[in-house]
Design an enzyme around this catalytic site. Structure first.
Site, PDB file in Angstrom:
ATOM      1  N   GLU A  34     -35.808   8.965  13.828  1.00 41.22           N
ATOM      2  CA  GLU A  34     -34.815   8.071  14.792  1.00 41.22           C
ATOM      3  C   GLU A  34     -35.490   8.646  16.688  1.00 41.22           C
ATOM      4  OE1 GLU A  34     -32.531   7.169  14.322  1.00 41.22           O
ATOM      5  OE2 GLU A  34     -30.977   7.906  15.680  1.00 41.22           O
ATOM      6  N   TYR A  35     -36.366   9.673  16.852  1.00 38.96           N
ATOM      7  CA  TYR A  35     -37.340  10.123  17.887  1.00 38.96           C
ATOM      8  C   TYR A  35     -37.597   8.862  17.853  1.00 38.96           C
ATOM      9  CZ  TYR A  35     -39.837  11.670  22.091  1.00 38.96           C
ATOM     10  OH  TYR A  35     -40.464  12.001  22.806  1.00 38.96           O
ATOM     11  N   GLU A 114     -59.982   8.018  11.673  1.00 38.57           N
ATOM     12  CA  GLU A 114     -58.890   9.082  10.931  1.00 38.57           C
ATOM     13  C   GLU A 114     -57.800   9.123  10.500  1.00 38.57           C
ATOM     14  OE1 GLU A 114     -60.148  11.777  14.578  1.00 38.57           O
ATOM     15  OE2 GLU A 114     -61.937  11.158  14.850  1.00 38.57           O
ATOM     16  N   LYS A 116     -53.910  10.758  10.793  1.00 42.56           N
ATOM     17  CA  LYS A 116     -53.311  11.289  11.632  1.00 42.56           C
ATOM     18  C   LYS A 116     -52.489  12.214  11.674  1.00 42.56           C
ATOM     19  CE  LYS A 116     -50.427  10.014  15.409  1.00 42.56           C
ATOM     20  NZ  LYS A 116     -49.576  11.571  15.372  1.00 42.56           N
ATOM     21  N   ASP A 118     -50.420  16.055  10.774  1.00 40.01           N
ATOM     22  CA  ASP A 118     -49.136  15.518  11.534  1.00 40.01           C
ATOM     23  C   ASP A 118     -49.000  17.423  12.114  1.00 40.01           C
ATOM     24  OD1 ASP A 118     -46.394  15.712  12.805  1.00 40.01           O
ATOM     25  OD2 ASP A 118     -45.451  14.897  10.683  1.00 40.01           O
ATOM     26  N   TYR A 226     -60.420  17.053  15.866  1.00 35.60           N
ATOM     27  CA  TYR A 226     -60.678  15.235  16.333  1.00 35.60           C
ATOM     28  C   TYR A 226     -61.501  15.131  17.813  1.00 35.60           C
ATOM     29  CZ  TYR A 226     -55.766  15.896  18.405  1.00 35.60           C
ATOM     30  OH  TYR A 226     -54.952  16.685  19.280  1.00 35.60           O
ATOM     31  N   LYS A 315     -49.414   3.660  12.457  1.00 34.40           N
ATOM     32  CA  LYS A 315     -48.253   4.849  11.876  1.00 34.40           C
ATOM     33  C   LYS A 315     -47.984   4.334  10.282  1.00 34.40           C
ATOM     34  CE  LYS A 315     -46.049   7.897  15.100  1.00 34.40           C
ATOM     35  NZ  LYS A 315     -45.679   8.817  14.796  1.00 34.40           N
ATOM     36  N   CYS A 411     -17.602  23.824 -16.493  1.00 33.04           N
ATOM     37  CA  CYS A 411     -18.603  22.420 -16.795  1.00 33.04           C
ATOM     38  C   CYS A 411     -18.480  21.794 -16.350  1.00 33.04           C
ATOM     39  CB  CYS A 411     -19.238  23.077 -18.440  1.00 33.04           C
ATOM     40  SG  CYS A 411     -20.118  21.623 -18.710  1.00 33.04           S
ATOM     41  N   CYS A 414     -18.080  20.033 -20.095  1.00 31.65           N
ATOM     42  CA  CYS A 414     -17.046  19.824 -21.758  1.00 31.65           C
ATOM     43  C   CYS A 414     -16.025  21.178 -21.518  1.00 31.65           C
ATOM     44  CB  CYS A 414     -18.677  20.858 -22.534  1.00 31.65           C
ATOM     45  SG  CYS A 414     -19.127  22.530 -22.033  1.00 31.65           S
ATOM     46  N   CYS A 429     -23.978  26.386 -17.736  1.00 30.28           N
ATOM     47  CA  CYS A 429     -22.694  26.225 -19.403  1.00 30.28           C
ATOM     48  C   CYS A 429     -23.401  26.663 -19.508  1.00 30.28           C
ATOM     49  CB  CYS A 429     -22.362  24.334 -19.198  1.00 30.28           C
ATOM     50  SG  CYS A 429     -21.654  24.214 -20.435  1.00 30.28           S
ATOM     51  N   CYS A 435     -21.934  21.151 -25.733  1.00 29.90           N
ATOM     52  CA  CYS A 435     -21.717  20.740 -24.148  1.00 29.90           C
ATOM     53  C   CYS A 435     -21.741  18.746 -24.495  1.00 29.90           C
ATOM     54  CB  CYS A 435     -21.837  21.022 -23.142  1.00 29.90           C
ATOM     55  SG  CYS A 435     -21.919  20.396 -21.792  1.00 29.90           S
TER      56      CYS A 435
END
Ligand code: IVH
Length: 587
Positions: A34-35, A114, A116, A118, A226, A315, A411, A414, A429, A435
């Site tokens: 989202e960012y 290389e 990446k 995180d 790195y 990415k 449950c 059953c 259950c 059941c």
């Protein structure tokens, strides 16, 4: 134009706020996808409207001001830059072309590829081979002094070994946390009522920027180099890969996965291979980094204020996304365990449509503070079942009424009583084989490959057989007639006969498989094997008391308890009797 200006101002404020959450207080509220998406939108608007671009825009700075006043500040002699990113082959090819154009070379360029990693970028300063200072990236120019914390990470040498080490040497790399380490600390945090981290990077960052090094010391952090920062006192090799090899010889951790590539095709191949290997590294990577290997060429190409022009991050598709929790369904498993399953507004993650996610158990709902209607962060890593990572706290749809999740009292399969087993954090259950939900999965387990290995009877056939009332338990399978089987959808005379033959063949089995096939909670193939070799005969297993059962290798108290409960149940004893005496299963 006015509305573009408004959007840009809005995005800048939003992104500055998210940068603060991410880099400074280490409590990101939104997932990276989202960012990245917001950042990309802003960057695009600024490119289309260059007159609206300002130097303080989040697109122009690294974004990690320090937690001022808490850690000492460190000035980076050479700025610690970020990386430009591309997210598809065309983006990468455009970068490759730009490189060639800038360098005006007829031959292809040697590129160092290389992982990446995180985690969190750190700079390590070695003076005369001794680690004297470590710092975070901060805003790229000023970072935080985290020397005391870095010294607790076992893999980072306090003294370098070997020859020809520059008197002043700055090494750069990433501190991160493995998946197993992350799982371990979150389990402990949950047990002790401490803060749960939403992902390994967040955990690494929180652990490193902790004011108490004793706490950092307890966190399973690791590190890989790195790059080279500032150095003095000796020359260094003139290629990036050779610098990494020197680091390795001096005792610094360097990834063995790094490769040189000589064409864009090779880089793209490396990218795809790495994506295939991604689930097996045991730590998070979010792409690959491609760097011009020749340091002289790097200098020639130069950098912008934000990122070098000689490197790019390629990415992978994001493994996380935000969607809405529409409902929670409670499913009954083979052994009666009731598992909450999240029903989600369908969303595409890394190319796959996701509409359900596991919630493991009731604690998980509690831990996440989950409510129906919440926006949630979903993670789908490789073949792993999608999981809800966190709830997005900022109420984007603030007019939505959230609904609490209520755990059923009976449950859902059953209607029998539900029992909470505190030691296991599970809800179960009590209906046993009566059941229907357990009945179907218990029969499925009985026929499975490692159990009685009955060919030709899959899930759809078992579901139909139970729904039509032809079978209620595993023993009933052996009473099936050709007519019953051919009355099922898609089963002809020949398949029906094959099933009858497979059932007949399966009667000759082993004691281990028979025990395993009963589908007793916590009795896997290995424990079944231990039970079989300990008791040898069915009668001695059936008459064993709790103490004898728990004395068998690999059988803990919980397993012994389930075993005893299962074997004491009259229904189960009757099914075992029919299987052995009437059906004639033998070993
Ligand atoms: S090189 C000047 N190499 O990615 C080049 N960075 O998005 C700067 N990262 O701040 C970095 N793995 O924390 C480089 N193999 C790698 C990396 C790597 C992870 C991180 C690093 C950097 C961020 C930029």
């Amino acid at each position: 134009m006015e509305s573009v200006q408004k959007t840009i101002t809005y995005l800048k404020t939003l992104l500055r706020n998210y940068q603060y959450q991410y880099y400074v207080i280490n409590e990101p509220e939104i997932p990276d996808v989202e960012y990245d998406r917001l950042m990309e939108t802003l960057r695009k608007l600024e490119t289309e409207n260059p007159n609206l671009l300002t130097q303080d825009s989040p697109t122009q700075c690294v974004g990690g001001a320090s937690l001022s006043g808490i850690f000492k500040q460190v000035n980076h002699k050479i700025p610690m830059l970020s990386l430009d990113t591309v997210s598809d082959e065309n983006g990468y090819l455009a970068f490759h072309q730009r490189l060639k154009k800038r360098l005006n070379l007829s031959r292809d360029i040697t590129l160092c590829c290389e992982l990446k990693l995180d985690g969190l970028a750190v700079s390590l300063l070695y003076i005369n081979g001794s680690l004297v200072r470590a710092s975070t990236r901060g805003d790229g120019l000023i970072g935080e002094d985290i020397t005391a914390n870095i010294r607790t990470i076992g893999i980072i040498p306090k003294y370098l070994i070997g020859n020809n080490i520059p008197a002043y040497l700055e090494v750069r790399g990433e501190v991160f946390m493995s998946h197993s380490g992350f799982k371990k600390i979150n389990q402990a945090a949950y047990r002790d009522g401490n803060k749960i981290f939403s992902n390994p990077r967040n955990a690494a960052s929180g652990s490193l920027r902790n004011l108490d090094p004793c706490i950092t010391a307890k966190r399973p952090l690791t590190f890989m180099c790195y790059g080279l920062g500032f150095f003095k006192g000796r020359s260094m090799p003139c290629s990036h890969i050779a610098c990494l090899q020197y680091f390795k010889a001096w005792g610094l951790p360097v990834s063995d996965y790094t490769r040189l590539c000589y064409s864009s095709e090779e880089v793209i191949k490396f990218y795809h291979n790495t994506e295939i290997n991604r689930p097996f590294f045991g730590f998070d990577i979010d792409g690959i980094v491609i760097k011009v290997d020749d340091l002289e060429l790097q200098r020639k190409i130069g950098s912008s204020a934000h990122a070098p022009r000689w490197a790019v991050a390629f990415k992978f598709l994001a493994q996380e996304a935000i969607t809405r929790l529409n409902n929670v369904e409670f499913q009954v498993g083979r052994t009666g365990v009731i598992t909450p399953v999240a029903q989600l507004e369908p969303i595409r993650i890394a190319g796959v449509l996701v509409s359900r996610a596991t919630l493991h158990n009731m604690y998980e709902i509690d831990r996440l503070g989950l409510k129906i209607g919440d926006n949630v962060v979903i993670r789908r890593a490789g073949d792993v079942i999608p999981q809800i990572i966190s709830v997005v706290k900022s109420n984007i749809n603030s007019n939505l009424v959230l609904k609490s999740i209520t755990v059923p009292k009976k449950c859902p399969g059953c209607g029998s009583e539900i029992k909470f087993i505190s030691g296991e954090a599970a809800t179960r259950c009590t209906g046993g084989l009566s059941c229907p939900a357990q009945r179907k999965s218990a029969i499925r387990h009985f026929t499975s490959r490692k159990a009685l290995n009955i060919n030709g009877i899959g899930k759809t056939i078992i579901d139909q057989l139970v729904d039509k009332g032809y079978i209620n338990n595993p023993a009933d399978l052996f009473m099936l007639t050709i007519d019953q089987l051919t009355s099922l959808e898609g089963i002809g005379q020949k398949s029906a006969q094959n099933i009858i033959d497979a059932l007949s063949i399966s009667k000759k089995t082993t004691f281990t498989r028979f025990i395993y096939a009963l589908g007793i909670s916590k009795i896997g193939l290995v424990t079944a094997e231990n039970l079989a070799s300990h008791f040898v005969t069915l009668n001695s297993l059936l008459s064993a008391d709790l103490n004898t059962l728990s004395s068998v290798r690999g059988i803990g108290r919980a397993a012994a308890h389930y075993l005893k409960e299962f074997l004491n149940d009259v229904n189960n004893r009757e099914i075992i009797r029919v299987l052995v005496v009437e059906v004639g299963i033998y070993w």
